[in-house]
Design a protein around this motif. Sequence first.
Motif, PDB file in Angstrom:
ATOM      1  N   SER A 223       0.834  -1.209   0.000  1.00  0.00           N
ATOM      2  CA  SER A 223       0.000   0.000   0.000  1.00  0.00           C
ATOM      3  C   SER A 223       0.864   1.252   0.000  1.00  0.00           C
ATOM      4  O   SER A 223       0.562   2.229  -0.698  1.00  0.00           O
ATOM      5  CB  SER A 223      -0.933  -0.004   1.212  1.00  0.00           C
TER       6      SER A 223
ATOM      7  N   PHE B  95       2.314   1.887  -3.601  1.00  0.00           N
ATOM      8  CA  PHE B  95       1.385   2.495  -4.545  1.00  0.00           C
ATOM      9  C   PHE B  95       1.123   3.964  -4.198  1.00  0.00           C
ATOM     10  O   PHE B  95       0.986   4.803  -5.088  1.00  0.00           O
ATOM     11  CB  PHE B  95       0.077   1.707  -4.589  1.00  0.00           C
TER      12      PHE B  95
ATOM     13  N   GLU C 209     -13.132  -3.417  -5.693  1.00  0.00           N
ATOM     14  CA  GLU C 209     -11.852  -3.275  -5.012  1.00  0.00           C
ATOM     15  C   GLU C 209     -11.687  -1.861  -4.454  1.00  0.00           C
ATOM     16  O   GLU C 209     -12.121  -0.884  -5.068  1.00  0.00           O
ATOM     17  CB  GLU C 209     -10.705  -3.579  -5.982  1.00  0.00           C
TER      18      GLU C 209
ATOM     19  N   SER D 137      -8.973  -0.274  -4.407  1.00  0.00           N
ATOM     20  CA  SER D 137      -8.060   0.459  -5.290  1.00  0.00           C
ATOM     21  C   SER D 137      -8.789   1.224  -6.386  1.00  0.00           C
ATOM     22  O   SER D 137      -8.219   2.119  -7.007  1.00  0.00           O
ATOM     23  CB  SER D 137      -7.044  -0.498  -5.919  1.00  0.00           C
ATOM     24  N   SER D 138     -10.046   0.892  -6.638  1.00  0.00           N
ATOM     25  CA  SER D 138     -10.798   1.578  -7.687  1.00  0.00           C
ATOM     26  C   SER D 138     -11.405   2.894  -7.209  1.00  0.00           C
ATOM     27  O   SER D 138     -11.923   3.662  -8.005  1.00  0.00           O
ATOM     28  CB  SER D 138     -11.923   0.667  -8.203  1.00  0.00           C
TER      29      SER D 138
ATOM     30  N   SER E 256      -8.063   4.039  -1.312  1.00  0.00           N
ATOM     31  CA  SER E 256      -7.528   3.253  -2.421  1.00  0.00           C
ATOM     32  C   SER E 256      -6.084   2.841  -2.203  1.00  0.00           C
ATOM     33  O   SER E 256      -5.646   1.810  -2.691  1.00  0.00           O
ATOM     34  CB  SER E 256      -7.649   4.042  -3.727  1.00  0.00           C
ATOM     35  N   SER E 257      -5.313   3.644  -1.458  1.00  0.00           N
ATOM     36  CA  SER E 257      -3.909   3.307  -1.224  1.00  0.00           C
ATOM     37  C   SER E 257      -3.728   2.248  -0.156  1.00  0.00           C
ATOM     38  O   SER E 257      -2.639   1.708   0.010  1.00  0.00           O
ATOM     39  CB  SER E 257      -3.138   4.565  -0.813  1.00  0.00           C
TER      40      SER E 257
END
Length: 633
Positions: free
Chosen positions: A358, A361, A489, A491-492, A499-500
């Motif tokens: 995480s 990203f 998800e 992340s979307s 998202s992170s």
Amino acid sequence: MNISSEAAEILEHVGGSSNVSALQHCSTRLRFTLADDRTVDESALKSIPGVLGVVRGPQTQVIVGGRVLEYYRAVEKLRSGSPTAAAAEKTRTPWTVKRVGSKVLDFVVSVFVPIIPAIAGAGIFKSLLVLAAALGWIDRETDSYALISAVPDAVFAFLPLLVAYTTAKKLDVNRPVALGTVALLLFPAFTALVTQEGGTALFGIPVPVVNYNSQVFPAILAVLLLWGTERFFTKFSWPPIRTFFVPLMCYLVVAPATVFLIGPLGFEIGDLFAGLLFNFHNTFGWIAVALLAAILPFLISVGMHKPLLPPTITTMATYGKESFYLTASLAHNISEAGASFAVALRTRNQGLRAIAVSAGFSALFGVTEPALYGVTLQNRRALIAVLAGAITSGAYLGITFVDTFAIVSPGLASISMFIDSLDPWNLIHALIGLVIGLVVSFVVGVVLWKDSDSGTLRVLGQAESQPLNAADDTVSLAIVAPMKGEVVELSSLEDGVFSSGVLGEGVAIRPADGRVVAPVTGTVTSMLDSRHAIGIRTDDGVEVLVHVGMDTVALDGAPFTTHVAQGDRVEAGQPVIDADLDAIRAAGLDTITPVVVVNSAGRDVRFTTGQHTERAAQLIELTTIKETANGTV
């Protein structure tokens, strides 16, 4: 423990309300300016569950992660209700070099950090417009291009007004009066008089010819003078006429001083700072970029990168581009990502792997705090990988003279900030530098990493040394869906905090209706006044957060009806909140609802996305396994 009680502990361990002179926050940290730094109990702060770390420096910084705004509001609420909150300045310790530095940093952060979103958005807007013109999607010579480009151009042209507002807010000066005073410098009729052939004069005194568009220091100096003037006339004026008399006297004193002295002086200061930064880079070239990229992890860790913002903004305003601080930041940010991904690949500890993925990203998209505090600063081998990537990438970016055209944290999402309408290679070199930093830091990290030498794992090992369950080293938990709808998800999501993965692992539900049930059996640990989110802790210590909609805290609880209160015991599947989804949509907000295991580090979180779920059906399977630094027991 909920955020309110944790905020109370944080405030207590920084010395209480009477010791806090000022409090700000950034994306992950509470920044305390304290009257006496000696009263801080660092070990007690670190023992608070929600605190990820503490950094001592010109400011005392308490790292709390993605929920920083909630912690900030909770601490401020406690401060405002304390009878000793206003006493901090009166009980302060004597002035020292450290305290002066703390005050200066506090002022810089308060003035410049709030305007970054405005100028970052405008800068990226402008770079995308340049890209559209380069691709032939829009003609630069048309009125359409001129009208569209006026949107970001206006932000920079009226930058003095933004700075005037934040400075007035920091100094607690009348905001409209501050804006009205500084607006004189940008007023078209004033500008026309000053720039006409032969200039203009006031009672025979020539008015200096200065272009104040995009300048920051004239506004700061003007509001500083306004602060003293307003305080003076407020103190000595007759109360019944104070409403108009004080602003009148402020205009009569500050406006002429700004036109003849303060404005030109501020312009010269800005030009000096921009020139120093520009000349330093020109003198040392690529070496300066590489060195700055290498020391940024240490500067950011104590907040000392913030003083680089004013000259960077001024440089951008003066030259239309910047090739030092922001360019070096790209090398550093990407190297944090590469090192984090290397740790995620090499470590055998599930908790550290989740943190590193995480954090990697987040850094890849320009937010480095999770990587810095969660992975690299605590692990010297990962930090060496960051330095290797930052130096090599920074050297390449410096050698190829890469420029930036927007003030925003560089990363993959903001790569358009390197688009140069006159030089297509600028973006190409930026991308090559990005790849160099990512690859070098990743390879060095993979080669150097050893779990046995990890500071993070030593901390995790201490936390896991106490049995989670006296009968068994493995605890399993089924988390049910709090709402009916489609599972997607995290992340979307557009919200970077979710998202992170900074808040933890989980999923999100695009709800079909507004009924929310408890995802687990446990105690309600968080139910804010805004009623948009609920936190529940199980008897085994698992914390689950359900956040209904994005940015719905701004609705002040209007679309929500709660059926439980903080401290209540709830059963999985029990109704806890009803949300009016139509009202949320009408407010222009997204109804998508994250379901997050806040303390997922060290736990195996399994779920399936891309499918429909019924309310109270199993959504997440959570397994907690006690591990050592070498892996699972």
